[in-house]
Motif scaffolding. Structure first.
Motif, PDB file in Angstrom:
ATOM      1  N   ILE A 135       0.586 -10.883  -9.663  1.00 23.70           N
ATOM      2  CA  ILE A 135       1.541  -9.961  -9.051  1.00 23.70           C
ATOM      3  C   ILE A 135       2.067  -8.962 -10.069  1.00 23.70           C
ATOM      4  O   ILE A 135       2.504  -9.340 -11.157  1.00 23.70           O
ATOM      5  CB  ILE A 135       2.717 -10.751  -8.431  1.00 23.70           C
ATOM      6  N   GLN A 136       2.026  -7.694  -9.705  1.00 26.39           N
ATOM      7  CA  GLN A 136       2.648  -6.636 -10.481  1.00 26.39           C
ATOM      8  C   GLN A 136       3.995  -6.286  -9.841  1.00 26.39           C
ATOM      9  O   GLN A 136       4.235  -6.604  -8.676  1.00 26.39           O
ATOM     10  CB  GLN A 136       1.736  -5.407 -10.521  1.00 26.39           C
ATOM     11  N   PRO A 137       4.897  -5.649 -10.606  1.00 27.49           N
ATOM     12  CA  PRO A 137       6.232  -5.358 -10.069  1.00 27.49           C
ATOM     13  C   PRO A 137       6.249  -4.665  -8.708  1.00 27.49           C
ATOM     14  O   PRO A 137       7.045  -5.058  -7.848  1.00 27.49           O
ATOM     15  CB  PRO A 137       6.860  -4.491 -11.169  1.00 27.49           C
ATOM     16  N   PRO A 138       5.400  -3.658  -8.435  1.00 26.93           N
ATOM     17  CA  PRO A 138       5.426  -3.057  -7.096  1.00 26.93           C
ATOM     18  C   PRO A 138       5.088  -4.066  -6.002  1.00 26.93           C
ATOM     19  O   PRO A 138       5.670  -4.040  -4.912  1.00 26.93           O
ATOM     20  CB  PRO A 138       4.372  -1.950  -7.176  1.00 26.93           C
ATOM     21  N   GLN A 139       4.144  -4.971  -6.275  1.00 30.03           N
ATOM     22  CA  GLN A 139       3.809  -5.993  -5.296  1.00 30.03           C
ATOM     23  C   GLN A 139       4.969  -6.958  -5.080  1.00 30.03           C
ATOM     24  O   GLN A 139       5.274  -7.337  -3.951  1.00 30.03           O
ATOM     25  CB  GLN A 139       2.592  -6.797  -5.770  1.00 30.03           C
ATOM     26  N   GLY A 140       5.602  -7.359  -6.182  1.00 31.59           N
ATOM     27  CA  GLY A 140       6.738  -8.262  -6.064  1.00 31.59           C
ATOM     28  C   GLY A 140       7.852  -7.660  -5.233  1.00 31.59           C
ATOM     29  O   GLY A 140       8.452  -8.336  -4.393  1.00 31.59           O
ATOM     30  N   ARG A 167       0.820  -1.214   0.000  1.00 29.13           N
ATOM     31  CA  ARG A 167       0.000   0.000   0.000  1.00 29.13           C
ATOM     32  C   ARG A 167       0.850   1.258   0.000  1.00 29.13           C
ATOM     33  O   ARG A 167       0.545   2.241  -0.693  1.00 29.13           O
ATOM     34  CB  ARG A 167      -0.942  -0.022   1.204  1.00 29.13           C
ATOM     35  N   LEU A 168       1.938   1.229   0.770  1.00 23.63           N
ATOM     36  CA  LEU A 168       2.829   2.382   0.803  1.00 23.63           C
ATOM     37  C   LEU A 168       3.489   2.606  -0.552  1.00 23.63           C
ATOM     38  O   LEU A 168       3.601   3.751  -1.021  1.00 23.63           O
ATOM     39  CB  LEU A 168       3.905   2.166   1.877  1.00 23.63           C
ATOM     40  N   THR A 169       3.891   1.518  -1.188  1.00 16.37           N
ATOM     41  CA  THR A 169       4.538   1.628  -2.500  1.00 16.37           C
ATOM     42  C   THR A 169       3.604   2.258  -3.530  1.00 16.37           C
ATOM     43  O   THR A 169       3.996   3.159  -4.281  1.00 16.37           O
ATOM     44  CB  THR A 169       4.985   0.238  -2.979  1.00 16.37           C
ATOM     45  N   TYR A 170       2.359   1.792  -3.570  1.00 16.14           N
ATOM     46  CA  TYR A 170       1.407   2.353  -4.537  1.00 16.14           C
ATOM     47  C   TYR A 170       1.047   3.800  -4.193  1.00 16.14           C
ATOM     48  O   TYR A 170       0.818   4.623  -5.090  1.00 16.14           O
ATOM     49  CB  TYR A 170       0.149   1.493  -4.597  1.00 16.14           C
ATOM     50  N   ARG A 171       0.979   4.110  -2.901  1.00 12.69           N
ATOM     51  CA  ARG A 171       0.645   5.473  -2.519  1.00 12.69           C
ATOM     52  C   ARG A 171       1.761   6.446  -2.910  1.00 12.69           C
ATOM     53  O   ARG A 171       1.510   7.533  -3.426  1.00 12.69           O
ATOM     54  CB  ARG A 171       0.378   5.547  -1.015  1.00 12.69           C
ATOM     55  N   VAL A 172       2.997   6.029  -2.662  1.00 15.13           N
ATOM     56  CA  VAL A 172       4.127   6.902  -2.984  1.00 15.13           C
ATOM     57  C   VAL A 172       4.230   7.133  -4.487  1.00 15.13           C
ATOM     58  O   VAL A 172       4.550   8.243  -4.943  1.00 15.13           O
ATOM     59  CB  VAL A 172       5.438   6.293  -2.436  1.00 15.13           C
ATOM     60  N   ALA A 173       3.924   6.102  -5.275  1.00 10.03           N
ATOM     61  CA  ALA A 173       4.111   6.196  -6.728  1.00 10.03           C
ATOM     62  C   ALA A 173       2.813   6.464  -7.482  1.00 10.03           C
ATOM     63  O   ALA A 173       2.773   6.308  -8.703  1.00 10.03           O
ATOM     64  CB  ALA A 173       4.743   4.907  -7.238  1.00 10.03           C
ATOM     65  N   ARG A 174       1.764   6.899  -6.773  1.00  5.38           N
ATOM     66  CA  ARG A 174       0.473   7.043  -7.454  1.00  5.38           C
ATOM     67  C   ARG A 174       0.468   8.122  -8.527  1.00  5.38           C
ATOM     68  O   ARG A 174      -0.298   8.045  -9.489  1.00  5.38           O
ATOM     69  CB  ARG A 174      -0.631   7.326  -6.433  1.00  5.38           C
ATOM     70  N   ASP A 175       1.309   9.152  -8.383  1.00  3.97           N
ATOM     71  CA  ASP A 175       1.335  10.224  -9.376  1.00  3.97           C
ATOM     72  C   ASP A 175       2.490  10.086 -10.355  1.00  3.97           C
ATOM     73  O   ASP A 175       2.673  10.942 -11.228  1.00  3.97           O
ATOM     74  CB  ASP A 175       1.442  11.587  -8.668  1.00  3.97           C
ATOM     75  N   ALA A 176       3.270   9.043 -10.213  1.00  4.07           N
ATOM     76  CA  ALA A 176       4.438   8.866 -11.082  1.00  4.07           C
ATOM     77  C   ALA A 176       4.024   8.199 -12.385  1.00  4.07           C
ATOM     78  O   ALA A 176       3.016   7.487 -12.458  1.00  4.07           O
ATOM     79  CB  ALA A 176       5.504   8.036 -10.377  1.00  4.07           C
ATOM     80  N   ASP A 177       4.819   8.445 -13.405  1.00  3.28           N
ATOM     81  CA  ASP A 177       4.572   7.835 -14.703  1.00  3.28           C
ATOM     82  C   ASP A 177       4.919   6.350 -14.633  1.00  3.28           C
ATOM     83  O   ASP A 177       6.016   5.983 -14.191  1.00  3.28           O
ATOM     84  CB  ASP A 177       5.409   8.511 -15.783  1.00  3.28           C
ATOM     85  N   GLU A 178       4.002   5.509 -15.079  1.00  2.00           N
ATOM     86  CA  GLU A 178       4.197   4.066 -14.960  1.00  2.00           C
ATOM     87  C   GLU A 178       5.405   3.588 -15.743  1.00  2.00           C
ATOM     88  O   GLU A 178       6.163   2.736 -15.283  1.00  2.00           O
ATOM     89  CB  GLU A 178       2.934   3.339 -15.439  1.00  2.00           C
ATOM     90  N   GLY A 179       5.590   4.134 -16.919  1.00  2.00           N
ATOM     91  CA  GLY A 179       6.736   3.729 -17.724  1.00  2.00           C
ATOM     92  C   GLY A 179       8.056   4.089 -17.086  1.00  2.00           C
ATOM     93  O   GLY A 179       9.027   3.336 -17.155  1.00  2.00           O
ATOM     94  N   ARG A 180       8.102   5.264 -16.443  1.00  2.00           N
ATOM     95  CA  ARG A 180       9.356   5.705 -15.830  1.00  2.00           C
ATOM     96  C   ARG A 180       9.683   4.915 -14.565  1.00  2.00           C
ATOM     97  O   ARG A 180      10.844   4.727 -14.213  1.00  2.00           O
ATOM     98  CB  ARG A 180       9.262   7.194 -15.500  1.00  2.00           C
ATOM     99  N   THR A 181       8.652   4.452 -13.857  1.00  2.00           N
ATOM    100  CA  THR A 181       8.901   3.715 -12.616  1.00  2.00           C
ATOM    101  C   THR A 181       9.132   2.221 -12.849  1.00  2.00           C
ATOM    102  O   THR A 181       9.627   1.534 -11.954  1.00  2.00           O
ATOM    103  CB  THR A 181       7.712   3.876 -11.660  1.00  2.00           C
ATOM    104  N   ALA A 182       8.783   1.734 -14.038  1.00  2.34           N
ATOM    105  CA  ALA A 182       8.905   0.297 -14.291  1.00  2.34           C
ATOM    106  C   ALA A 182      10.342  -0.179 -14.138  1.00  2.34           C
ATOM    107  O   ALA A 182      10.602  -1.243 -13.549  1.00  2.34           O
ATOM    108  CB  ALA A 182       8.384  -0.034 -15.685  1.00  2.34           C
ATOM    109  N   LYS A 183      11.284   0.598 -14.658  1.00  2.69           N
ATOM    110  CA  LYS A 183      12.682   0.199 -14.563  1.00  2.69           C
ATOM    111  C   LYS A 183      13.147   0.173 -13.112  1.00  2.69           C
ATOM    112  O   LYS A 183      13.894  -0.723 -12.701  1.00  2.69           O
ATOM    113  CB  LYS A 183      13.554   1.152 -15.380  1.00  2.69           C
ATOM    114  N   GLY A 184      12.708   1.133 -12.325  1.00  5.09           N
ATOM    115  CA  GLY A 184      13.092   1.154 -10.920  1.00  5.09           C
ATOM    116  C   GLY A 184      12.533  -0.019 -10.153  1.00  5.09           C
ATOM    117  O   GLY A 184      13.220  -0.617  -9.317  1.00  5.09           O
ATOM    118  N   TYR A 185      11.261  -0.376 -10.419  1.00 11.44           N
ATOM    119  CA  TYR A 185      10.671  -1.533  -9.751  1.00 11.44           C
ATOM    120  C   TYR A 185      11.385  -2.822 -10.157  1.00 11.44           C
ATOM    121  O   TYR A 185      11.562  -3.733  -9.347  1.00 11.44           O
ATOM    122  CB  TYR A 185       9.185  -1.644 -10.078  1.00 11.44           C
TER     123      TYR A 185
END
Length: 441
Positions: free
Chosen positions: A251-256, A156-174
């Motif tokens: 499972i999505q990358p943030p969950q993993g 929940r914290l991960t999704y809350r922190v990244a809720r406004d971030a661009d999904e494509g840009r965060t994919a590499k970080g996850y």
């Protein structure tokens, strides 16, 4: 080494075989979510996990001490053949649950095997019940809850922190985060599970008079246990990886990332204080927590229920097999030889059965076709001339798959003819589907 008898040698080899099964049985704990989300290719994932399992084996011996001098009273008259029987019970249970794709605990299989064999051969007085309760049963109940709650909050914290971030840009970080957290779980698995085999071998050496009581595992024991679990990890327990990566929740990358980080922290903390923790319980609880933590995610409680039943059966089932093996092994050399032959035969039969429905790195993520949804969708209504194999729960053929991809499901048999005529009038230019098409299923 020169004082090791043939029986102790057999026990050591059997312990390393168990360590090998532990490796491929528990590969899913570290790499299932990483493979299911595509953060790493399957082969690369298990290779990395194998190396880190080997490294982790050299980091601590606290869990090994719990096994070698905690659960079983070394001075109670336990002989090497009893330890051999305990390992047999653990190996058989590991292979059966692997065949079923069930993420059960190799640790508890080992504990159950040792306890069952000891009770059958010596009696209940040789088992330190307080140690079993405090360092095995209580952690078994608490570990999945702690890891699950931690994973739920982290997700929940991960999704809350990244809720406004661009999904494509965060994919590499996850992806990088998943790889890092999976590496931590693999390292933690080496520090915890490899030590269990070290403890068993050390216990055998103590009961055989090779080592003094309360001795630490020799370096050669640490190295051999680390190599055995690393080899098993590299081969990959693909059936269990499939269940844990795709069978519990999508499972999505943030969950993993959240699940693996929570699991690694729990396992490393338990290894530090000497708890013989089940990494399977921890990682399964973390995966369930990540499923509950993501809005819109669904936890498949039927799969989770099967896992919990397997967890509850592990200690008594492995113990029962080990008890029977101990009673036979105590009859002398012929009894030990008989147990060895029966064990090899059982392992061979399980392996041959697994070849009927092989699962490997090429199809580990193909859950929709094999995990139980296909049988519910396979029986497709068809004309009377259809093949009798239409309703069987087998994977769809090439022709059937192609037709389902371009056409809606056929209507019920009672209205098939009228619907076909109406469809031809509305779309005269479309090629008609012959009535025999259903027989191609």
């Amino acid at each position: 080494m020169e004082h090791i008898t043939l029986l102790i040698g057999i026990v050591i080899v059997t312990a390393l075989v168990f360590d090998f099964t532990n490796g491929f049985h528990d590969t899913a704990n570290a790499m299932a979510t990483t493979i299911s989300t595509g953060a790493l290719a399957p082969r690369a994932a298990v290779a990395m996990s194998a190396v880190l399992n080997l490294l982790g084996a050299f980091l601590s011996v606290e869990v090994a001490k719990t096994i070698s001098s905690g659960i079983i009273d070394e001075g109670s008259g336990v002989q090497p053949e009893v330890i051999f029987a305990g390992l047999v019970g653990a190996i058989i249970w590991n292979l059966l649950t692997w065949l079923a794709g069930l993420p059960s605990s190799s640790s508890h299989a080992l504990m159950g095997g040792l306890i069952g064999a000891t009770i059958a051969a010596v009696g209940t007085g040789a088992v330190n019940g307080d140690v079993v309760v405090m360092k095995v049963l209580i952690p078994a109940l608490a570990a999945p809850l702690v890891a699950g709650i931690a994973s739920l909050c982290a997700t929940r914290l991960t999704y809350r922190v990244a809720r406004d971030a661009d999904e494509g840009r965060t994919a590499k970080g996850y992806r990088a985060g998943q790889i890092t957290s999976a590496a931590l779980v693999s390292l933690a698995h080496g520090t915890n599970d490899a030590q269990k085999t070290m403890g068993v071998i050390t216990l055998a050496l103590v009961t055989g008079g090779v080592l003094a009581p309360d001795s630490d595992p020799p370096v050669w024991v640490i190295a051999s246990a680390g190599l055995a679990i690393a080899l098993g990890t590299y081969l990959g327990g693909w059936r269990i990886i499939r269940t844990m990566g795709k069978g519990i929740t999508d499972i999505q990358p943030p969950q993993g990332f959240a699940a693996q980080t929570s699991a690694a922290a729990t396992i490393l903390a338990s290894s530090h204080i000497g708890f013989s923790l089940s990494t399977t319980h921890v990682c399964s609880g973390a995966v369930m927590g990540s499923g509950l933590g993501r809005k819109g995610s669904v936890v498949r409680w039927s799969t989770a229920g099967r896992m919990v039943i397997g967890w509850a059966l592990t200690l008594p089932a492995a113990g029962a097999v080990a008890a029977g093996a101990a009673l036979l092994a105590e009859q002398g050399d012929w009894g030990v030889a008989t147990v060895a032959v029966l064990t090899v035969a059982a392992c061979g039969a399980i392996w041959l059965r697994s070849r009927r429905t092989p699962v490997d790195h090429t199809n580990v993520n193909d859950v929709e076709e094999t995990a139980g949804t296909q049988p519910a969708e396979a029986p497709v209504p068809a004309p009377a001339a259809a093949s009798p194999a239409v309703g069987e729960p087998e994977p769809a053929g090439v022709v059937t798959t192609a037709m389902r991809a371009v056409a809606p499901p056929p209507p019920p048999a009672g209205v098939a003819l009228g619907a076909e005529g109406a469809a031809q009038e509305e779309t005269p230019s479309a090629p008609s589907r012959p009535a025999s098409a259903g027989s191609l299923s």
